[in-house]
Scaffold this active site. Structure first.
Site, PDB file in Angstrom:
ATOM      1  N   ASP A   1      -6.517  -0.817   5.008  1.00 31.71           N
ATOM      2  CA  ASP A   1      -5.801  -0.837   3.611  1.00 31.71           C
ATOM      3  C   ASP A   1      -4.623  -1.683   3.777  1.00 31.71           C
ATOM      4  O   ASP A   1      -3.084  -1.556   4.113  1.00 31.71           O
ATOM      5  CB  ASP A   1      -5.647   0.353   2.797  1.00 31.71           C
ATOM      6  CG  ASP A   1      -6.778   1.867   3.010  1.00 31.71           C
ATOM      7  OD1 ASP A   1      -7.691   0.973   3.822  1.00 31.71           O
ATOM      8  OD2 ASP A   1      -7.082   2.393   2.724  1.00 31.71           O
TER       9      ASP A   1
ATOM     10  N   GLU B  90     -10.642  -4.860   5.042  1.00 31.37           N
ATOM     11  CA  GLU B  90     -10.570  -3.973   4.230  1.00 31.37           C
ATOM     12  C   GLU B  90     -11.470  -4.521   3.415  1.00 31.37           C
ATOM     13  O   GLU B  90     -10.918  -5.581   2.211  1.00 31.37           O
ATOM     14  CB  GLU B  90     -10.160  -2.824   3.596  1.00 31.37           C
ATOM     15  CG  GLU B  90     -10.278  -2.150   2.697  1.00 31.37           C
ATOM     16  CD  GLU B  90      -9.150  -1.326   2.477  1.00 31.37           C
ATOM     17  OE1 GLU B  90      -9.712  -0.343   1.162  1.00 31.37           O
ATOM     18  OE2 GLU B  90      -8.331  -1.892   1.867  1.00 31.37           O
TER      19      GLU B  90
ATOM     20  N   HIS C 167       0.756  -1.240  -0.045  1.00 33.08           N
ATOM     21  CA  HIS C 167      -0.006  -0.173  -0.377  1.00 33.08           C
ATOM     22  C   HIS C 167       1.078   0.808   0.434  1.00 33.08           C
ATOM     23  O   HIS C 167       0.891   2.150  -1.444  1.00 33.08           O
ATOM     24  CB  HIS C 167      -0.804  -0.330   1.296  1.00 33.08           C
ATOM     25  CG  HIS C 167      -1.572   0.896   1.168  1.00 33.08           C
ATOM     26  ND1 HIS C 167      -2.719   1.320   0.412  1.00 33.08           N
ATOM     27  CD2 HIS C 167      -2.712   1.910   1.895  1.00 33.08           C
ATOM     28  CE1 HIS C 167      -3.764   2.229  -0.294  1.00 33.08           C
ATOM     29  NE2 HIS C 167      -3.050   3.089   1.527  1.00 33.08           N
TER      30      HIS C 167
ATOM     31  N   HIS D 123     -16.454  -1.731   5.469  1.00 34.64           N
ATOM     32  CA  HIS D 123     -15.818  -0.718   3.864  1.00 34.64           C
ATOM     33  C   HIS D 123     -16.582  -1.293   2.847  1.00 34.64           C
ATOM     34  O   HIS D 123     -15.910  -1.450   1.977  1.00 34.64           O
ATOM     35  CB  HIS D 123     -14.250  -0.608   3.606  1.00 34.64           C
ATOM     36  CG  HIS D 123     -13.712   0.668   4.930  1.00 34.64           C
ATOM     37  ND1 HIS D 123     -12.651   1.071   4.741  1.00 34.64           N
ATOM     38  CD2 HIS D 123     -14.633   0.636   5.861  1.00 34.64           C
ATOM     39  CE1 HIS D 123     -12.370   1.524   6.332  1.00 34.64           C
ATOM     40  NE2 HIS D 123     -13.383   0.896   6.802  1.00 34.64           N
TER      41      HIS D 123
END
Lengths: 485, 554
Positions: free
Chosen positions: B133, B158, B112, B369
């Site tokens: 993330d 996520e 990420h 999410h």
């Protein structure tokens, strides 16, 4: 020169300075990995010129006209678009469409629409205002609640002894509109719906104007009917259609008669050809002959006629209102022995509209009015013979005259212009060859994947989709290299 | 805001980068755009913890002074930061961090952005992995997220991009390079507004490689200041970047570019093609905006927005298709240059989520999410493929997960040896019954033999005996009945030790059988069968055997 940092770029340009690329530089090209290879690329949604948005008003609150001015607008969020509707003008709805990307809202289409129960408007050119007349004309044809008819594509796995996925994918917005406006950041597919099949799926058809899909495959001789759920993202098996076929390795070919009462045309052989009404499961047509020849492709041409192609290359057009008296040819390609054939009708523009492709790379063009005399028979430069004749595909471009694409021989898809073809036995050269599946594979030629199927984008004339045995799915534009020079 | 005043755990690179990012955001913050701060803070894994602080609350005050950011920033830097041992890219090097006797935290490499980590929080034998993330596809400067087979009770992942099938990285890059190349070839200038960290490094490496390969001559500039600082930090945290870069580092610093040079303000007016990376990323101020204003009027030029833009910024306006921008002083800037939007987001897609679930082998998966309506299929897929439960709770919904916590119990060696001596060697795959006494003392569990337990606890052993009377029709004397019982049992129970004792009683192992006369009926004899609790099985069997009667004497 840097260390090992850029080995993966070696395929980028074999001879960079000369401008000769492995892939044409100006080709738009997207590559995706599915969880399993697919032999199916079936469009779902609108096949018309432009993607459309259809809305049907269910709540009476905003079409009653009784609302005070400036009421809170209504919102819908659909596949990356935000639709707002408000009625601050008497007896009119103000509609605006916005691209939604994170928090980036951009009114793309806006206009006033006379109040109606339902309406449809075109998203083709996102910058143009709506023509209310167009909207009204279209509105009577749709009855779905809210249906965004963006082109979507259905794919399905064909592995045996494994659960296979059936996926309904939404194309990235930049690939759904006619003109590439450059401002769509999304390059990704979205899984809109998905389901699991216990069998391998060899063919899948979408029944237009419904939420139904029909699949054919092995093992077990039956067709599976699926429903795309409205309130979730699941594709559920709903019913089956029995097929009478003794030989276990054969799977029925399919085509859909779409009408008020849609029917499935299916059969593994000429003798077993039938049309079954989807709702009542009643057989409404059967060929009623004893000819056992094996079928390779079926295609519905209009409400009453269909075309068939046998593996031998035998082609015919059948009118379901009459007894079995097809207009047909018995031997394509002036007696070319052996090999398997597939065919597609539907060429656009002047000239022959049926193409049939043999596993040895012969391409035969026919005029439906006289199937006995091929208009031309040419030899395509392919590696011969096709390693799996079941994967032979020939497709006509829906948006271009006299253009077709073939695949099923190796890791490439070839695009041809048939305009100047004539006579027999000529060697032809493709306008364009998509080598992306080999290019991204990168393992050398030994393990190069085989293209399993391809299809043309319904609205973007130069865009094709192709899938390969390594579970890759590509969306690419082709460029006429000859014209460019 | 939530009243948290405990320590903040973060990875080392995050701690180092924090001040730069906050400084960068401060510049935006003074421009009253709070939204983007939170958005971008969110973008850096460890900085997410900043959300726990009264940061956003303070900034929301409509202060126009440039110090608007100062109080929380100071606060933040003063609040105790505890460094998590580096979760570097190399698999198998995620060290543990013990918070206290019971709670431990383990950070796993998340890809990420630099410093991004996924956390496993463990108490006893129960653990939760929270991903934040993460990116399962390695890019040019960071490796792919990685987790070991830690089998947590729950994996919270996520799933913003769960319904996404990602276009291949190479096609994305190809598109980007194609656009840059086209513009440079026709003599245009390319402006790439970037934030200091992340994509800027990625794109620099990409362009540098491409320039080298294509032998291009057009200069590439890198705006000074923040970006350079960030590069400096990247150099410091080389172990965090991907393996290729690390290897190359031995020969040459990957972040020292051959084609990429520092930008000078005067260069913007030089004729001829060039590529410039400039901060900030949303064209709202600073160098990137200055250059944009200079170049916007020429249709040969191009601006490539590599990321998200907040409403109200110039970046957002041009992405929305605006071609006439009102600048300060009622000046109207006409944008003739080409505007492109390239997204290089580094989040896990559906495939990445499946990979992570496969690696960690959790008992339960919780997707956050995402939109529940669009994730039913993924849920089914996870449940089918990994045979685990998968949840997608709505906001505010509570999910209760039953766990079967394992309690460690110590077993005495003597008991184990005895058990081993009794039977065949244990089959490691099959559960086996073991008798013993469980002693719970000082939250300590031990399984010992009953003798030892008695000894340890200073208890006397109690015996529990069962006695049963069986009536037999037999006119003979008691002694003779006993002999008949003995011979019968001797013939039936061949594997057991059956004895006839001198006092006339019969024993089978430790079970005692005595024959007595019936007080009223002389034709009936009474057999007294007596056994201990330990011999219950054999005792009941004997009783039922004797109740069937004795075979007739021959």
């Amino acid at each position: 020169m840097w260390g090992g940092t850029c080995t993966e770029d070696s395929a980028w340009a074999s001879t960079p300075a000369a401008g000769k690329w492995h892939l044409p530089v100006y080709q738009d090209f997207h590559a995706f990995d599915l969880s399993g290879a697919t032999r199916v690329l079936e469009w779902i949604g609108d096949k018309g010129d432009v993607p459309c948005l259809a809305l049907k008003n269910h709540s009476s609150s905003w079409n009653s006209g009784a609302q005070p001015r400036g009421t809170q607008p209504l919102f819908w969020e659909l596949e990356g678009l935000l639709v707002t509707c408000s009625n601050f003008m008497p007896r009119q709805h103000y509609i605006s469409l916005m691209k939604k990307d994170l928090d980036l809202f951009h009114p793309s289409v806006q206009g006033c629409i006379p109040m109606a129960e339902e309406f449809v408007f075109a998203l083709g050119d996102l910058a143009e205002c709506l023509d209310p007349a167009v909207v009204q004309n279209l509105s009577s044809t749709l009855s779905q609640l809210i249906l965004l008819l963006f082109p979507g594509i259905l794919v399905a796995g064909y592995e045996s002894l494994k659960k296979n996925e059936i996926l309904h994918l939404i194309l990235p917005l930049r690939l759904s509109v006619k003109e590439n406006q450059g401002l769509f950041p999304e390059r990704d597919f979205k899984v809109r719906h998905g389901g699991f099949s216990d069998r391998s799926v060899f063919d899948l058809k979408y029944v237009p104007d419904t939420r139904l899909l029909v699949t054919s495959g092995l093992p077990g001789c039956y067709l599976q009917v699926w429903q795309v759920a409205e309130d979730s993202d699941v594709i559920k098996a709903v019913s089956t259609i029995d097929v009478h076929e003794k030989e276990g390795r054969l799977w029925p070919r399919m085509a859909i008669f779409s009408s008020a009462a849609p029917g499935v045309l299916h059969g593994a052989r000429l003798s077993s050809l039938k049309v079954v009404d989807l709702e009542s499961q009643k057989t409404t047509y059967s060929s009623g002959i004893s000819d056992d020849e094996l079928l390779s492709s079926l295609q519905v041409l209009d409400a009453d006629t269909f075309a068939f192609c046998c593996t031998s290359g035998r082609l015919g057009l059948v009118d379901t209102r009459q007894k079995w008296t097809p207009s047909e040819n018995f031997r394509p390609g002036s007696g070319s022995a052996g090999g398997r054939w597939c065919a597609e009708a539907g060429g656009r523009g002047p000239g022959p509209s049926i193409a049939s492709l043999g596993s040895d790379g012969q391409l035969c063009l026919l005029d439906p009015r006289d199937l006995c005399q091929p208009v031309s028979l040419v030899q395509c430069p392919v590696s011969m013979p096709s390693p799996d004749p079941e994967l032979l595909r020939v497709t006509w471009a829906p948006g271009l005259d006299n253009c077709l694409a073939i695949s099923g021989f190796d890791g490439t898809v070839q695009v041809y212009d048939v305009t100047s073809w004539g006579g027999m036995g000529r060697q032809v050269e493709p306008l364009f060859t998509h080598k992306g599946h080999i290019f991204l594979d990168g393992n050398g030629m030994d393990t190069a994947p085989l293209v399993t199927t391809h299809t043309w984008h319904p609205c973007k004339p130069r865009t094709l989709l192709s899938a390969a045995s390594d579970a890759s799915l590509h969306v690419w534009d082709w460029v006429d290299l000859h014209a460019a020079r | 805001m939530v009243g948290y005043d405990g320590p903040i755990y973060m990875t080392q690179p995050t701690q180092a980068i924090c001040p730069i990012l906050l400084e960068d955001y401060r510049k935006i913050a003074v421009d009253k755009k709070v939204v983007e701060i939170t958005k971008h803070i969110h973008d850096n894994r460890a900085l997410r913890y900043v959300e726990l602080l009264p940061l956003s609350g303070t900034v929301q005050e409509p202060q126009s002074t440039s110090n608007a950011f100062t109080p929380p920033l100071t606060h933040w830097l003063l609040s105790p930061c505890i460094l998590i041992p580096s979760a570097c890219e190399t698999p198998g090097t995620s060290p543990l961090m013990l918070v206290d006797d019971e709670l431990e935290i383990k950070a796993y490499y998340a890809g990420h952005v630099l410093g991004a980590a996924m956390f496993q929080i463990k108490v006893g034998s129960e653990s939760v992995v929270y991903t934040g993330d993460y990116n399962m596809t390695p890019d040019r400067h960071l490796g792919a997220a990685w987790i070991d087979k830690c089998r947590p009770n729950l994996l919270i992942t996520e799933s913003t991009y769960a319904t996404t099938i990602r276009d291949s990285k190479r096609c994305r890059e190809r598109d980007f390079l194609k656009k840059v190349h086209e513009t440079v070839e026709r003599g245009g200038k390319v402006l790439i507004p970037v934030f200091a960290l992340g994509r800027a490094q990625e794109l620099c490496i990409l362009l540098e490689t491409f320039w080298e390969r294509m032998d291009l001559k057009a200069p590439i500039y890198f705006s000074t200041g923040l970006t350079e600082k960030a590069n400096h930090y990247y150099k410091l945290f080389i172990p965090w970047t991907n393996q290729k870069i690390r290897k190359t580092f031995v020969q040459r610093n990957m972040f020292e570019f051959k084609h990429v040079k520092a930008f000078d303000r005067a260069f913007a007016d030089s004729p001829g093609p060039m590529v410039v990376f400039a901060t900030p990323g949303m064209l709202h101020a600073g160098q990137s905006l200055q250059i944009f204003r200079k170049w916007a009027g020429n249709e040969k030029n191009m601006v490539i927005m590599p990321g998200y833009c907040v409403q109200g910024t110039v970046g957002h306006k041009i992405l929305s298709g605006q071609r006439k921008l009102e600048m300060e002083g009622r000046q109207v800037l006409e944008v003739k240059m080409q505007v492109e939007y390239m997204s290089f987001s580094a989040h896990a897609d559906a495939k990445g989520i499946m990979q992570l679930v496969g690696q960690a082998e959790p008992e339960n998966v919780l997707l956050v999410h995402g939109e529940a309506k669009k994730m039913e299929f993924l849920k089914q897929k996870i449940e089918q493929e990994f045979r685990v439960s998968c949840y997608m709770p709505a906001n505010g919904e509570t999910v209760t997960l039953p766990t079967s916590p394992s309690i460690p119990v110590g077993i005495s060696l003597g008991l184990l040896k005895r058990e081993l001596a009794q039977g065949l060697l244990p089959d490691s795959k099959k559960p086996r019954l073991l008798h013993g006494t469980l002693i719970m003392k000082d939250s300590n569990f031990r399984l010992v033999s009953s003798e030892q337990a008695l000894k340890e606890l200073g208890l006397a052993e109690h015996q529990l005996r069962f006695t049963c009377r069986v009536h037999l029709h037999d006119t003979r004397k008691e002694q003779e009945t006993a002999v008949r019982v003995y011979s019968h049992l001797k013939s039936v129970l061949k594997d057991h030790c059956v004895q006839h004792l001198p006092d006339g009683s019969v024993t089978v192992e430790s079970i005692l059988i005595q024959a007595a006369a019936h007080s009223e009926d002389p034709g009936t004899k009474v057999l007294l069968v007596s056994w201990t609790y330990q011999d219950e099985e054999l005792g009941s069997y004997l009783t039922s055997l004797l109740k069937k009667g004795l075979p007739q004497a021959s």
